[in-house]
Design a protein around this motif. Structure first.
Motif, short mmCIF file in Angstrom:
data_model
loop_
_atom_site.label_atom_id
_atom_site.label_comp_id
_atom_site.label_asym_id
_atom_site.label_seq_id
_atom_site.Cartn_x
_atom_site.Cartn_y
_atom_site.Cartn_z
N GLU A 1 -61.03 28.49 46.22
CA GLU A 1 -59.67 28.00 45.94
C GLU A 1 -58.71 29.11 45.49
O GLU A 1 -57.55 28.83 45.19
CB GLU A 1 -59.71 26.92 44.86
N PRO B 1 -50.66 29.26 32.47
CA PRO B 1 -49.70 29.05 33.55
C PRO B 1 -48.95 30.35 33.85
O PRO B 1 -48.60 31.10 32.93
CB PRO B 1 -48.75 27.99 33.01
N TYR C 1 -54.48 30.91 40.94
CA TYR C 1 -54.96 29.64 41.50
C TYR C 1 -53.79 28.66 41.58
O TYR C 1 -52.77 28.83 40.89
CB TYR C 1 -56.05 29.05 40.60
N GLU C 2 -53.96 27.62 42.37
CA GLU C 2 -52.90 26.62 42.52
C GLU C 2 -52.55 25.96 41.20
O GLU C 2 -51.39 25.70 40.90
CB GLU C 2 -53.31 25.56 43.55
N ASP C 3 -53.58 25.68 40.39
CA ASP C 3 -53.36 24.98 39.13
C ASP C 3 -54.55 25.23 38.20
O ASP C 3 -55.53 25.90 38.57
CB ASP C 3 -53.15 23.48 39.35
N GLU C 4 -54.46 24.72 37.00
CA GLU C 4 -55.51 24.94 36.00
C GLU C 4 -56.84 24.34 36.43
O GLU C 4 -57.90 24.92 36.18
CB GLU C 4 -55.08 24.35 34.66
N MET D 1 -48.23 23.85 39.16
CA MET D 1 -47.81 25.14 38.69
C MET D 1 -48.96 26.13 38.84
O MET D 1 -50.09 25.83 38.50
CB MET D 1 -47.38 25.05 37.23
N SER D 2 -48.67 27.31 39.35
CA SER D 2 -49.70 28.33 39.53
C SER D 2 -50.30 28.70 38.18
O SER D 2 -49.64 28.68 37.15
CB SER D 2 -49.11 29.57 40.18
N TYR D 3 -51.58 29.05 38.23
CA TYR D 3 -52.35 29.35 37.02
C TYR D 3 -53.00 30.71 37.20
O TYR D 3 -53.55 31.01 38.26
CB TYR D 3 -53.41 28.26 36.80
#
Length: 105
Positions: free
Chosen positions: A34, A85, A54-57, A1-3
């Motif tokens: 990133e 998120p 970002y892509e994730d946390e 999940m995007s962050y």
């Protein structure tokens, strides 16, 4: 999940803020390898606000050290950061393409 992370900085001097915004505009991915998307605005003579995706946390967490190094180099100080998120997203693509041969002529 995007962050998502929202950051406000105090650059201390107007020229520092100009340098920060220029670095983000020209090479944000070199500072934050990133990062998927970043937008920034000047909110005053020496303050700025950025929104980073970002892509994730985990990727966002790795970027904190990179952010701190960049702020030290630019003479800036973190004022506040909010993150979490991505809860909602909308994008309207203004670019249109020709869909049939008649549109090309």
């Amino acid at each position: 999940m995007s962050y998502l992370r929202v950051v406000m900085v105090d650059a201390k001097k107007p020229e520092n803020l100009k340098n920060i915004l220029h670095r983000i505009d020209t090479n944000a991915s070199e500072i934050f390898p990133e990062i998927q998307q970043m937008m920034a605005i000047a909110t005053g003579e020496t303050t700025g606000l950025s929104i980073s995706v970002y892509e994730d946390e985990a990727a966002a967490t790795r970027a904190v050290a990179q952010r701190d190094t960049a702020m030290d180099e630019d003479g800036a100080e973190l004022e506040v950061a909010f993150e979490g998120p991505l809860a909602a997203y909308y994008y309207n693509d203004p670019i249109k393409t020709a869909t049939n041969k008649e549109d090309w002529e």
